[in-house]
Design a protein around this motif. Structure first.
Motif, PDB file in Angstrom:
ATOM      1  N   LEU A 273     -11.817   7.026  22.065  1.00 29.74           N
ATOM      2  CA  LEU A 273     -13.016   6.197  22.232  1.00 29.74           C
ATOM      3  C   LEU A 273     -12.796   5.130  23.300  1.00 29.74           C
ATOM      4  N   ILE A 274     -11.676   4.434  23.192  1.00 29.95           N
ATOM      5  CA  ILE A 274     -11.388   3.354  24.140  1.00 29.95           C
ATOM      6  C   ILE A 274     -11.238   3.900  25.552  1.00 29.95           C
ATOM      7  N   THR A 275     -10.575   5.053  25.675  1.00 28.60           N
ATOM      8  CA  THR A 275     -10.413   5.659  26.999  1.00 28.60           C
ATOM      9  C   THR A 275     -11.776   6.036  27.581  1.00 28.60           C
ATOM     10  N   SER A 276     -12.645   6.613  26.764  1.00 30.11           N
ATOM     11  CA  SER A 276     -13.985   6.965  27.242  1.00 30.11           C
ATOM     12  C   SER A 276     -14.710   5.729  27.766  1.00 30.11           C
ATOM     13  N   MET A 277     -14.588   4.635  27.036  1.00 24.26           N
ATOM     14  CA  MET A 277     -15.307   3.420  27.433  1.00 24.26           C
ATOM     15  C   MET A 277     -14.662   2.747  28.648  1.00 24.26           C
ATOM     16  N   LYS A 278     -13.353   2.576  28.610  1.00 24.04           N
ATOM     17  CA  LYS A 278     -12.676   1.806  29.660  1.00 24.04           C
ATOM     18  C   LYS A 278     -12.511   2.605  30.959  1.00 24.04           C
ATOM     19  N   GLU A 279     -11.921   3.780  30.829  1.00 27.22           N
ATOM     20  CA  GLU A 279     -11.552   4.524  32.036  1.00 27.22           C
ATOM     21  C   GLU A 279     -12.746   5.204  32.698  1.00 27.22           C
ATOM     22  N   HIS A 280     -13.696   5.687  31.886  1.00 28.93           N
ATOM     23  CA  HIS A 280     -14.798   6.461  32.450  1.00 28.93           C
ATOM     24  C   HIS A 280     -16.052   5.630  32.712  1.00 28.93           C
ATOM     25  N   GLN A 281     -16.293   4.636  31.867  1.00 29.30           N
ATOM     26  CA  GLN A 281     -17.534   3.878  32.002  1.00 29.30           C
ATOM     27  C   GLN A 281     -17.318   2.404  32.371  1.00 29.30           C
ATOM     28  N   ARG A 282     -16.085   1.961  32.364  1.00 28.08           N
ATOM     29  CA  ARG A 282     -15.750   0.561  32.684  1.00 28.08           C
ATOM     30  C   ARG A 282     -16.390  -0.404  31.679  1.00 28.08           C
ATOM     31  N   TYR A 283     -16.360  -0.017  30.410  1.00 27.20           N
ATOM     32  CA  TYR A 283     -16.869  -0.876  29.342  1.00 27.20           C
ATOM     33  C   TYR A 283     -15.695  -1.556  28.630  1.00 27.20           C
ATOM     34  N   PHE A 284     -15.995  -2.701  28.028  1.00 28.74           N
ATOM     35  CA  PHE A 284     -15.019  -3.392  27.192  1.00 28.74           C
ATOM     36  C   PHE A 284     -15.297  -3.017  25.736  1.00 28.74           C
ATOM     37  N   PRO A 285     -14.322  -2.397  25.054  1.00 31.95           N
ATOM     38  CA  PRO A 285     -14.523  -2.044  23.641  1.00 31.95           C
ATOM     39  C   PRO A 285     -14.563  -3.305  22.771  1.00 31.95           C
ATOM     40  N   VAL A 286     -15.069  -3.128  21.555  1.00 34.11           N
ATOM     41  CA  VAL A 286     -15.278  -4.257  20.650  1.00 34.11           C
ATOM     42  C   VAL A 286     -14.559  -3.997  19.330  1.00 34.11           C
ATOM     43  N   ARG A 287     -13.834  -5.008  18.861  1.00 27.08           N
ATOM     44  CA  ARG A 287     -13.205  -4.953  17.549  1.00 27.08           C
ATOM     45  C   ARG A 287     -13.792  -6.039  16.646  1.00 27.08           C
ATOM     46  N   SER A 288     -13.606  -5.855  15.346  1.00 29.18           N
ATOM     47  CA  SER A 288     -13.958  -6.903  14.389  1.00 29.18           C
ATOM     48  C   SER A 288     -12.855  -7.956  14.402  1.00 29.18           C
ATOM     49  N   GLN A 289     -13.080  -9.062  13.737  1.00 30.26           N
ATOM     50  CA  GLN A 289     -12.060 -10.104  13.655  1.00 30.26           C
ATOM     51  C   GLN A 289     -10.813  -9.575  12.938  1.00 30.26           C
ATOM     52  N   GLU A 290     -10.996  -8.548  12.085  1.00 31.43           N
ATOM     53  CA  GLU A 290      -9.855  -7.961  11.372  1.00 31.43           C
ATOM     54  C   GLU A 290      -9.124  -6.920  12.205  1.00 31.43           C
ATOM     55  N   GLY A 291      -9.716  -6.529  13.331  1.00 34.53           N
ATOM     56  CA  GLY A 291      -9.020  -5.617  14.233  1.00 34.53           C
ATOM     57  C   GLY A 291      -9.536  -4.200  14.262  1.00 34.53           C
ATOM     58  N   SER A 292     -10.499  -3.849  13.427  1.00 30.68           N
ATOM     59  CA  SER A 292     -11.014  -2.477  13.438  1.00 30.68           C
ATOM     60  C   SER A 292     -12.054  -2.312  14.548  1.00 30.68           C
ATOM     61  N   LEU A 293     -12.120  -1.101  15.094  1.00 24.67           N
ATOM     62  CA  LEU A 293     -13.049  -0.819  16.187  1.00 24.67           C
ATOM     63  C   LEU A 293     -14.481  -0.815  15.660  1.00 24.67           C
ATOM     64  N   LEU A 294     -15.389  -1.450  16.381  1.00 29.60           N
ATOM     65  CA  LEU A 294     -16.800  -1.508  16.006  1.00 29.60           C
ATOM     66  C   LEU A 294     -17.630  -0.636  16.946  1.00 29.60           C
ATOM     67  N   PRO A 295     -18.810  -0.157  16.486  1.00 32.07           N
ATOM     68  CA  PRO A 295     -19.631   0.740  17.326  1.00 32.07           C
ATOM     69  C   PRO A 295     -20.466  -0.012  18.372  1.00 32.07           C
ATOM     70  N   TYR A 296     -19.784  -0.843  19.146  1.00 32.68           N
ATOM     71  CA  TYR A 296     -20.437  -1.580  20.224  1.00 32.68           C
ATOM     72  C   TYR A 296     -19.583  -1.464  21.489  1.00 32.68           C
ATOM     73  N   PHE A 297     -20.202  -1.698  22.609  1.00 32.18           N
ATOM     74  CA  PHE A 297     -19.481  -1.779  23.874  1.00 32.18           C
ATOM     75  C   PHE A 297     -20.118  -2.874  24.714  1.00 32.18           C
ATOM     76  N   VAL A 298     -19.340  -3.421  25.650  1.00 33.16           N
ATOM     77  CA  VAL A 298     -19.837  -4.477  26.537  1.00 33.16           C
ATOM     78  C   VAL A 298     -19.617  -4.032  27.974  1.00 33.16           C
ATOM     79  N   GLY A 299     -20.667  -4.113  28.761  1.00 36.50           N
ATOM     80  CA  GLY A 299     -20.587  -3.749  30.171  1.00 36.50           C
ATOM     81  C   GLY A 299     -20.943  -4.922  31.060  1.00 36.50           C
ATOM     82  N   VAL A 300     -20.778  -4.719  32.372  1.00 33.97           N
ATOM     83  CA  VAL A 300     -21.115  -5.749  33.350  1.00 33.97           C
ATOM     84  C   VAL A 300     -22.072  -5.137  34.363  1.00 33.97           C
ATOM     85  N   ARG A 301     -23.241  -5.724  34.443  1.00 35.85           N
ATOM     86  CA  ARG A 301     -24.273  -5.238  35.365  1.00 35.85           C
ATOM     87  C   ARG A 301     -24.117  -5.928  36.712  1.00 35.85           C
ATOM     88  N   ASN A 302     -24.367  -5.210  37.780  1.00 38.15           N
ATOM     89  CA  ASN A 302     -24.398  -5.807  39.115  1.00 38.15           C
ATOM     90  C   ASN A 302     -25.832  -6.280  39.390  1.00 38.15           C
TER      91      ASN A 302
END
Length: 694
Positions: A273-302
């Protein structure tokens, strides 16, 4: 009077990976060019976006400073003939300096008089000199270039505009039909072209046109928006610095947004999941405060913050398609068995002359088996090492690794667990690729370390055997990195296995398998020298001085962990004044032992007590020294050698080594040669520059 100078090179979008290096080149080359032109200047600021590279130079003088310099010509005896008249040499010298013979005067230099003239050089106008700055733009190098249209220039991307200003004046020059002007261009969609009244207002004008030209400010703006979103949502963003820098170089006016994806995708291993987001789409993955992966992503628009909902939905669709693929691959890869997947390796060519991946795996298994024997592993560990080596490459045939090559090993570990392999085996499949990059983590488990070393040694020995040897900056198979990985792993595990023993083991396998190799002697020499150079590199990285490195590696790399300890010990002894007495004794033995090939000393030929005492001292020290060396205890080994210092000094004081009687002389040289053999086994102490430190 001083002014600000601005140069901007406008291009089509540069690859993000080009920008940092290109901007650094531009800044350094600009400073060098101004110094070479003798133009006084102040601070040099660099700017870069995907569509531009620029430098702004403050406090640039209107002209070069005037200089008055003295030119030296021929000696007086050459400048004047016997009648005291100026010779052609003197006349030619003065004309060459733009002077007459009347301007000549004599000055004594090291006892000889020479003709001199003083000449005045008026500084040129800066504006005229700046027209040659085009050479700086043209000197920037890129890893990959292109040509466009009918132009001959090869550059990273086509040049579309150039700005060159000296204060408010345009500096005229042309590159491939693009002429400098004061017109720059803002954001491709939000901005417009803008006229720069002067060089000082460059950054402000671009800000008005939705371009943050300062790289650091743009990066900080992204980070601040990410942290603000993180705080507002109560998330923990995975802010990878490399990704942050890459995104910085992909946009001119950044605005952060977030999107969501279906929770069902969380069943996919998070690495995928992280590779798909980071390497392919340039998104920042999101974790909970406890460290588990959440179903969100953060991107940067030009762009700006208008219609962000639409932007988010569009990105969500793209990511969903990616994750659907990953989900399909993950499910398909779990069908069948590991052994069925291994069969496919026989159809995958590893290297034309070295066979298939299946052939490579067989060699890895054989090498790993031998290392396991040397380490005296128990039966369970041997079985685990054999199994890990046998299936270490099975994930290369999976669809997930085919799509995400950077997950090789990672997915192997995941799938091995799913297929019921032992934990040590699954972990080793991942670890055997370590270290994955320079200064990366090495395997921590014994089984992973064995398979990692076996794999890397097979690659290195196989490549060098068929003549693939790194030269200069060329190392397409990454052999240097893999050799460093072998050495770093051996150091980490503290294994008492000489590197040369490992090399020769693998080389022997290649000979037994009748694989194509060069002559045995050539390959042996190249392999040993290759690893010796890598060991020298690592020792220097650890702060070991070059002369100590040379002395320590005189007999090869050996047990690398012990070699590092030995090198550090010698560095400490270099700083220890009390060691001077010991070094002088051992050094004299090394020097005299060179004069003979005799390696035997017989007590019956001894003529004085100092010979006897040295011989007896050596007989006592030698077995304990050998034991310390075999057990890789360099400090104890050197301590035993040091016990010979006093007997050696007494020997030289009371004995003429080069006696006239040949038997007596050879006997004494034989005694020294025996001692020298032990010393040289430890290190070539005479290669170390001791005297500078005492």
């Amino acid at each position: 009077m001083s002014k600000t100078v601005l140069f901007e090179l406008g291009v089509e979008e540069l690859p993000a990976r080009f920008i940092d290096d290109a901007l650094e080149q531009l800044k350094v080359k600009t400073e060098t060019w101004f110094r070479e032109q003798r133009i006084p200047f102040g601070e040099v600021k660099g700017f870069a976006t995907p569509r531009r590279l620029a430098v702004q130079i403050s406090n640039v003088a209107d002209k070069q400073p005037d200089i008055e310099e003295e030119a030296k010509g021929p000696a007086k005896k050459i400048a004047l003939d016997e009648n005291g008249e100026w010779t052609k040499a003197a006349i030619g010298f003065s004309k060459g300096q733009g002077k007459d013979v009347e301007d000549i005067y004599f000055k004594e230099v090291k006892g000889t008089e020479y003709v001199h003239v003083t000449k005045f050089i008026q500084g040129e106008a800066t504006k005229e000199l700046l027209q040659d700055f085009r050479s700086v733009f043209l000197s920037i190098t890129f890893s990959k270039n292109m040509r466009w249209g009918s132009y001959d220039l090869r550059y990273a991307r086509p040049i579309r505009w150039m700005v060159a200003l000296f204060g408010e004046e345009i500096i005229p020059f042309t590159i491939e039909n693009v002429t400098t002007d004061r017109i720059t261009y803002g954001h491709r969609f939000l901005g417009d072209k803008a006229s720069l009244r002067s060089a000082e207002i460059y950054e402000e004008v671009l800000n008005d046109e939705y371009v943050i030209s300062n790289v650091t400010k743009r990066k900080n703006a992204i980070r601040e928006q990410l942290l603000k979103l993180e705080e507002d949502k109560g998330w923990k963003l995975i802010i990878d610095e490399d990704l942050l820098m890459e995104v910085t170089h992909l946009v001119e006016y950044p605005t952060v947004f977030f999107g969501v994806y279906n929770e069902e995708f969380l069943d996919i291993p998070e690495e995928a999941l992280i590779t798909s987001m980071k390497e392919h789409q340039r998104y920042f993955p999101v974790r909970s405060q406890e460290g588990s992966l959440l179903p969100y992503f953060v991107g940067v628009r030009n762009g700006d913050d208008k219609h962000l909902d639409t932007v988010s939905r569009g990105n969500e669709k793209v990511l969903k398609a990616r994750l659907k693929d990953a989900q399909f691959f993950y499910e398909e890869d779990q069908k069948g068995t590991i052994d069925q997947k291994m069969e496919k390796l026989s159809r995958m060519v590893y290297q034309v002359e070295l066979g298939t991946l299946a052939d490579k795996v067989k060699r890895i298994r054989a090498i790993a088996g031998k290392i396991s024997e040397w380490l005296n592993l128990n039966d369970l560990e041997k079985q685990q090492a054999e199994r890990a080596a046998e299936i270490c490459k099975f994930d290369l045939v999976t669809q997930m690794v085919d799509e995400f090559t950077e997950l090789q090993g990672v997915m192997g570990e995941k799938y091995a667990r799913l297929f019921g392999e032992e934990e040590a085996v699954a972990r080793a499949i991942n670890e055997h690729y370590m270290p994955r990059q320079a200064n990366g983590a090495v395997p921590s488990s014994t089984i992973g370390s064995i398979v990692s070393i076996a794999d890397k040694l097979d690659t290195i020995v196989g490549s060098i055997s068929i003549g693939i040897i790194p030269t200069g900056s060329q190392d397409p198979y990454g052999l240097r990195r893999q050799a460093l990985g072998v050495l770093q792993t051996l150091q980490s595990q503290q294994w008492n296995i000489p590197v040369e023993k490992l090399i020769d083991l693998v080389h022997q396998f290649y000979r037994e398998l009748n694989l194509p190799t060069r002559t045995e002697e050539e390959v042996h020499q190249d392999l040993h020298e290759f690893f010796k150079l890598r060991a020298a590199y690592l020792l220097r990285e650890k702060g070991i001085d070059p002369d100590v490195v040379e002395a320590t590696l005189t007999n090869g790399v050996q047990n690398f962990a012990a070699t590092i300890e030995k090198a550090r010990l010698l560095v400490d002894k270099r700083q220890d004044p009390t060691f001077k007495y010991i070094h002088e004794a051992l050094g004299r033995v090394l020097n005299l032992a060179k004069k003979s090939d005799v390696m035997e000393a017989k007590p019956k030929y001894f003529e004085n007590d100092s010979e006897v005492r040295l011989y007896e001292a050596f007989k006592l020290v030698h077995p304990e020294y050998v034991q310390a060396m075999q057990e890789d205890r360099p400090a104890q080994a050197l301590e035993k050698l040091s016990e010979l210092a006093s007997p050696i000094h007494d020997f030289f004081e009371g004995t003429m080594v080069m006696a006239e009687d040949e038997k007596i002389r050879n006997n004494r040289l034989g005694l020294l040669s025996q001692i020298a053999t032990d010393i040289k086994e430890f290190a070539d102490l005479n290669a170390i520059e001791w005297k500078q430190q005492f």
